[in-house]
Each structure stands twice: as C-alpha cells, then as structure tokens.
Design an enzyme around this catalytic site. Sequence first.
Site, PDB file in Angstrom:
ATOM      1  N   ARG A  41      42.318  56.634  34.393  1.00 53.77           N
ATOM      2  CA  ARG A  41      41.413  55.497  34.614  1.00 53.77           C
ATOM      3  C   ARG A  41      41.469  54.533  33.435  1.00 53.77           C
ATOM      4  NH1 ARG A  41      41.681  56.773  39.094  1.00 53.77           N
ATOM      5  NH2 ARG A  41      40.039  57.458  40.532  1.00 53.77           N
TER       6      ARG A  41
ATOM      7  N   GLU B 189      41.350  43.829  36.802  1.00 55.56           N
ATOM      8  CA  GLU B 189      42.450  43.757  37.751  1.00 55.56           C
ATOM      9  C   GLU B 189      42.154  42.713  38.813  1.00 55.56           C
ATOM     10  OE1 GLU B 189      43.186  47.657  39.230  1.00 55.56           O
ATOM     11  OE2 GLU B 189      43.620  48.483  37.256  1.00 55.56           O
TER      12      GLU B 189
ATOM     13  N   HIS C 201      48.799  50.366  39.919  1.00 57.18           N
ATOM     14  CA  HIS C 201      48.380  51.545  40.689  1.00 57.18           C
ATOM     15  C   HIS C 201      49.523  52.088  41.548  1.00 57.18           C
ATOM     16  CE1 HIS C 201      44.126  51.377  39.633  1.00 57.18           C
ATOM     17  NE2 HIS C 201      44.167  50.090  39.842  1.00 57.18           N
TER      18      HIS C 201
END
Length: 327
Positions: free
Chosen positions: A237, A266, A288
């Site tokens: 994370r 983001e 991601h």
Amino acid sequence: MSTSPSPRPVVLVTSRSFGSGNRDLVAELADAGYDVVRASPAHDLAELVAVLPRAVGWIAGTGPVTAAALEGAPNLKIVARYGVGIDAVDMDAADALGIVVTNTPGANSAAVVEHTIALLLAALRGIPAADRRVRAGDWSGWTARELSALTVGIVGLGRIGRGVATRLAVFGCEILGHDPWVAPDDDIFRVVRRVEADEIPRLSDVVTLHVPGGSRLVDDAWLAMGDRELFLVNTARADLVDEAAVVRALESRRLSAYAADSLATENHGTDSPLLAPRLADRVIITPHLGAQTREGIDGMGVMATDDLLAVLAGDSPRFAVHAAARP
C-alpha cells in the site's frame, strides 16, 4: 394494455480489469439476471450517484467505499472487494447498513509475487533507465548490483511475502524477514532469517514491503537506520511510505532506487513528488499491475462474482470479511 418490463437490478463494477481475463464474467452476471454498470475506479460520488440507487451488488476495486456511497445505495446487499485489502471500505458503515463485505484472499498472490521480483530486478539493474537511454542514442552503461551478493529484508510474511522469499532463495541471496504474527517455529524460517523490525533497514541492501496499509512504516527515521544505500520495493500500500521522505532519501543517496505499484495520489496526473523528472532514472512506478495477469484477474473475478451471486441468492459467501478482522 402493455407495460414496460421492470429494469433489471444492477451490479456496479469499479475495477478496471474485472472480466478482462479468460472468463467472460460480465456475460455470466448478465445471464444471472443483472445489468453490469461500470464506473471509474476512483469512486467519484458525483458519478456514482446515478447508479447507486439501483445497485444490489458492487464489485469494488481499490478506490474508497465511503459511508456516503453506501448510504446512497439503499438496495445494496454486498460489496465484493476485487482484491485482498479492505482498508478503503468503511466497514462500520457497511455493518450498520447490513451490507456484506467480501474479498478475494490468495487469488492474486502469485501475480503480485512475480511483479515484486520484476520490480526488484528492474531497480537493481536500472532497466527502465537503460531502455530510455538507448532510445535516445546513449549506449553508455553503469555498474549495477547482483542479487546473489545482497541481503534482502522482507517486511510481512503472509502469502505474498512468503512467495517472494521462496523465489528469492533461488538467487542465493541472504533473506531476512519480520512479521510479529508468524510463529518463530514456522517453516518459512528455514528459508528466511527471523529478525526484529528495526534490523530490516539496518541490515538489508534491499527491502520489500508486504504488510497491510493503514499505518506509516517508512519515514525519515526508518530510512536513516542503515549505513548502506538501500533499494526499496513496495507492492503493498502507498500509505506505508512517506513519499516526501523517500524523495529526500533518494536525493541524499540513502536510497539507490524506489520501485512501487502505487502512489499516495493516483488518477491525478503527475502530482506525486516521486514522479519528478530528476528522479526518473531511480524511481519505477507501475499502475497497480501487480495483480494484472490473466490468471490473477480470473481468480479475483471468479471469487468476487461467486460470493456476490451467493449473497444475492440469500446464501452465505465463502470469503466474508467482518469488522473485527480489519487490519
């Protein structure tokens, strides 16, 4: 007198990759009697407000699932997290509203493990920077590091941390590990040397993070503990890391490189200080991608869909998450 058919119930999907593997899960949901409505993974409430009242199920990606969003969905029965982490879901609100929350443990572990190794090797060898230089006509090289000569510290020895450790063992590097929830006699410590938390930054050449989000781990003090240049990899994370501190460590050469699969900010252009052009040769950021293999996508999608359909049919899901289980 004819009447128009009632609109079908909606399954809201806010994961970008859902259904993009080998299984056509959108068609399977349609065959089960649901309309699939896609929305932004950022979960902008202004966008969601039009669909939430009709939604009976929500397959949610990494964006925040807030109390306001849940309160705007009076027919919602389940939030199926497409992934493992539930830190972005307001579990108290879900519990209060009687909304089931599920996740997909283990479905993408192998994919994230492989992505971690890829980022680690790319950072050690400076592969993205080398590619950019060649494309600019610069064939000059530089000295890199061999993984077999280094000590790698792993923070978190769950499914992904263990997978990283067992794969790294093949390279011949020394592997340190810290996880207070793993018993000292666990089999993983046949591969990994068990150490205390503060020994990871002090003794490692490379550190890779595999713990839940919700608290800050890497800050100026953590980065100052060691006496050698460190390579830091984060496929967990973004909030584990103080990005400003990482920038300072890169500029002072405490960090050789930083490689991560997420950023604190983001979907907002290039706001992060880690994306500054002066750091481009020493910072690798992917959007991601850790879980984005066909196998991982199908695994997460099938688990999320099966639990969603079970709850909507009045059955119990396999992977329910309760408020008491929050990290």
